[in-house]
Design a protein around this motif. Structure first.
Motif, PDB file in Angstrom:
ATOM      1  N   ARG A   2      39.347  28.947  41.588  1.00 30.91           N
ATOM      2  CA  ARG A   2      40.216  27.782  41.399  1.00 30.91           C
ATOM      3  C   ARG A   2      39.993  26.756  42.511  1.00 30.91           C
ATOM      4  O   ARG A   2      40.060  25.556  42.259  1.00 30.91           O
ATOM      5  N   TYR A  28      33.256  32.247  36.959  1.00 30.90           N
ATOM      6  CA  TYR A  28      34.423  32.931  36.398  1.00 30.90           C
ATOM      7  C   TYR A  28      34.034  34.296  35.831  1.00 30.90           C
ATOM      8  O   TYR A  28      34.776  35.269  35.991  1.00 30.90           O
ATOM      9  N   ASP A  33      36.892  36.930  35.244  1.00 27.15           N
ATOM     10  CA  ASP A  33      37.918  36.090  34.630  1.00 27.15           C
ATOM     11  C   ASP A  33      37.331  35.462  33.364  1.00 27.15           C
ATOM     12  O   ASP A  33      37.096  34.255  33.284  1.00 27.15           O
ATOM     13  N   GLU A  36      39.264  32.583  31.558  1.00 33.33           N
ATOM     14  CA  GLU A  36      39.072  31.239  32.121  1.00 33.33           C
ATOM     15  C   GLU A  36      37.666  30.715  31.812  1.00 33.33           C
ATOM     16  O   GLU A  36      37.492  29.523  31.555  1.00 33.33           O
ATOM     17  N   ARG A  39      37.816  29.490  28.303  1.00 38.28           N
ATOM     18  CA  ARG A  39      38.596  28.250  28.252  1.00 38.28           C
ATOM     19  C   ARG A  39      37.751  27.071  28.728  1.00 38.28           C
ATOM     20  O   ARG A  39      37.734  26.007  28.115  1.00 38.28           O
TER      21      ARG A  39
END
Length: 132
Positions: A2, A28, A33, A36, A39
């Protein structure tokens, strides 16, 4: 991750391109992750940037790591639908995953890639040998 994404947003005048997005998606995936990563892939496509084979390989690899071989094969089908040619890394990742799960039906998709002209390399042979 992030924090890295935040840095990209702070850079003035820089427009993220497909390589930038692929790097973030791979990041990611590397920190497990996948949600994410997927996404971000959707956001990338919404901006009119098409995922590359490298983008797809990152996602397929993570799906295989998680034992989600059917989802990985679904992504392989998506690649085909979007005219993104799988490469040796795609093939080797799926061979390894299919042999680990003993999913011989999915291995037939890999066979089709090879029949379509994908070239074997030392990593492909290693995966095939270890699979048997």
């Amino acid at each position: 991750m992030r924090e890295v994404l935040g840095l990209f947003k702070e850079i003035k005048g820089a427009t993220p391109n497909r390589v930038t997005h692929t790097t973030l998606i791979d990041g990611y995936c590397r920190v497990n992750d996948l949600k994410e990563a997927l996404r971000l892939r959707e956001a990338t496509e919404a901006k009119g940037l098409s995922p590359s084979v490298v983008t797809y390989n990152s996602i397929i690899s993570q799906l295989c790591e998680e034992g989600r071989i059917r989802d990985a094969n679904r992504i392989l089908n998506e690649m085909s639908d979007k005219n993104v040619e799988p490469n040796g890394i795609t093939c080797n990742t799926l061979i390894n995953a299919n042999f680990k799960t003993r999913d011989m039906r999915s291995t037939m998709k890999v066979k089709k890639m090879l029949e379509a002209g994908l070239k074997l390399n030392q990593f492909t042979f290693k995966a095939l040998i270890h699979g048997y």
